[in-house]
Design an enzyme around this catalytic site. Structure first.
Site, PDB file in Angstrom:
ATOM      1  N   THR A  97       0.813  -1.218   0.000  1.00 45.69           N
ATOM      2  CA  THR A  97       0.000   0.000   0.000  1.00 45.69           C
ATOM      3  C   THR A  97       0.845   1.265   0.000  1.00 45.69           C
ATOM      4  O   THR A  97       1.969   1.276   0.538  1.00 45.69           O
ATOM      5  CB  THR A  97      -0.904   0.006   1.258  1.00 45.69           C
ATOM      6  OG1 THR A  97      -1.514   1.290   1.392  1.00 45.69           O
ATOM      7  CG2 THR A  97      -0.109  -0.271   2.532  1.00 45.69           C
ATOM      8  N   TYR A 104      -1.849   0.220  10.069  1.00 45.73           N
ATOM      9  CA  TYR A 104      -2.147  -0.465   8.802  1.00 45.73           C
ATOM     10  C   TYR A 104      -0.923  -0.439   7.886  1.00 45.73           C
ATOM     11  O   TYR A 104      -0.446  -1.484   7.421  1.00 45.73           O
ATOM     12  CB  TYR A 104      -3.351   0.199   8.111  1.00 45.73           C
ATOM     13  CG  TYR A 104      -3.552  -0.277   6.706  1.00 45.73           C
ATOM     14  CD1 TYR A 104      -3.966  -1.589   6.449  1.00 45.73           C
ATOM     15  CD2 TYR A 104      -3.286   0.558   5.617  1.00 45.73           C
ATOM     16  CE1 TYR A 104      -4.119  -2.042   5.144  1.00 45.73           C
ATOM     17  CE2 TYR A 104      -3.444   0.117   4.319  1.00 45.73           C
ATOM     18  CZ  TYR A 104      -3.863  -1.186   4.083  1.00 45.73           C
ATOM     19  OH  TYR A 104      -3.998  -1.634   2.799  1.00 45.73           O
TER      20      TYR A 104
END
Ligand code: UDP
Length: 332
Positions: free
Chosen positions: A120, A144
């Site tokens: 990501t 995250y």
């Protein structure tokens, strides 16, 4: 070179994973989906793929690898809600980092030669410059992003020690749906802008909150690089070909189009596509949101055999909207 066996797709019943399954099947690969259906749906798995309901950290994954003669893993399964990762970091280090460690262990034990990982842009944190290149500082600002970056490090070390090459694909903002209407974003309680906007367009919500109007961007709202999920899925297939063709090499590649749109530009596109005027509810910033995230995509364009075909914001919105309408019918 061809792959003499199946591709295991973890999270293949989820949003991006189900599109990767379609892209693999359409390209002629054989696929086995591994998903525990915590957030995915079994109906999202194309019937040409085999399906096993099991968690990625379950040691039984080794049996699946053997039974299906798995020669590559595409790993999508994981938790993806950034604010939740802040309030419950251990869930992210368990579902993303620890579960992936177990999966990689199964892969190494069974001699799986190729591994593709959903990473990501959150690994960069607040970028020092835009567009962002792969070598720029990785300083995640939430668990995250950190949980994914830790997995990148594990893969780097594992590929150095074992005969397994890998590709980490760092996604920017993924949106849209299969243009043929076979899959789309179905997750309950989604938080992503284009999904929220098409929910508003179909009457599921009464407007869209605009989180921050005082960023240093052209209209004050956040700018993001929105990539069509089917282009992203095809990038995975191209990355797999590269891993098969060049066994000694591993890669980390940004996945984006290299251009950004602001929140207001996205909402204008939704208005044009729907012929509606979505209500904009101007609000304060969401904690942790950087002003602008745009990919430098020169590495992916020169490294894998991939040409984006759907770099068109209105087209992305149209596909997302068509899927949202289908979902509304399904849910009655
Ligand atoms: N955003 C917004 N309203 C929403 C959801 C998102 O204004 O209901 C903004 C958000 O602040 C960011 C951009 O839209 O600037 C994209 O956010 P999203 O949650 O889709 O993805 P992220 O970039 O956070 O991964």
């Amino acid at each position: 070179m061809t792959l003499n066996g199946k591709v295991m797709v973890t999270g293949g019943a989820g949003y991006i994973g189900s599109h990767a399954v379609l892209a693999l099947l359409d390209a002629g690969y054989q696929v086995v989906v591994v998903d525990n259906l915590v957030t995915g749906f079994d109906w999202a798995v194309d019937e040409r793929a085999a399906f096993v309901n099991i968690a990625v950290e379950d040691p039984g994954v080794r049996d699946v690898i053997r039974a299906h003669d798995v020669k590559a893993i595409m790993h999508f399964a994981g938790s993806v809600v950034v604010p939740e990762s802040v309030s419950d970091p251990l869930k992210y280090y368990r579902n993303n980092t620890a579960a992936t460690r177990s999966l990689i262990e199964s892969a190494v034990a069974e001699g799986v030669p190729h591994f593709i990982f959903s990473s990501t842009a959150a690994t960069y944190g607040t970028p020092e410059r835009v567009p962002i290149a792969e070598g720029d500082p990785k300083a995640p600002i939430n668990p995250y992003g950190m949980s994914k970056l830790m997995t990148e490090f594990m893969l780097r070390d594992v590929s150095a020690a074992h005969p397994m090459n890998h590709c980490c694909l760092r996604y920017f903002n993924v949106a849209g749906a299969d243009p043929e209407g076979r899959s789309g974003q179905s997750t309950v309680g989604a938080t992503h802008l284009i999904k929220i906007a098409v929910e508003a367009a179909t009457g599921k919500r009464d407007g869209v909150g605009v989180f921050g109007t005082d960023f240093e961007t052209r209209d004050g709202t956040g700018v993001r690089d929105y990539i069509h999920v089917s282009d992203l899925a095809e990038a995975h297939v191209a990355a797999l070909k590269l891993l098969v063709d060049r066994p000694g090499e591993s890669h980390v590649l940004n996945c984006g189009y290299g251009r950004g749109f602001s929140v207001l530009e996205v909402l204008d596109a939704v208005d044009r596509v729907t012929n509606l005027t979505i209500e904009r509810k101007l609000q304060g910033r969401r904690p942790g949101d950087p002003a602008e995230l745009v990919a430098d995509n020169s590495a992916i364009l020169k490294t894998i055999d991939w040409t984006p075909k759907r770099d068109d914001l209105e087209g992305i919105v149209r596909d997302a909207l068509a899927w949202e309408r289908k979902l509304a019918e399904r849910q009655g």
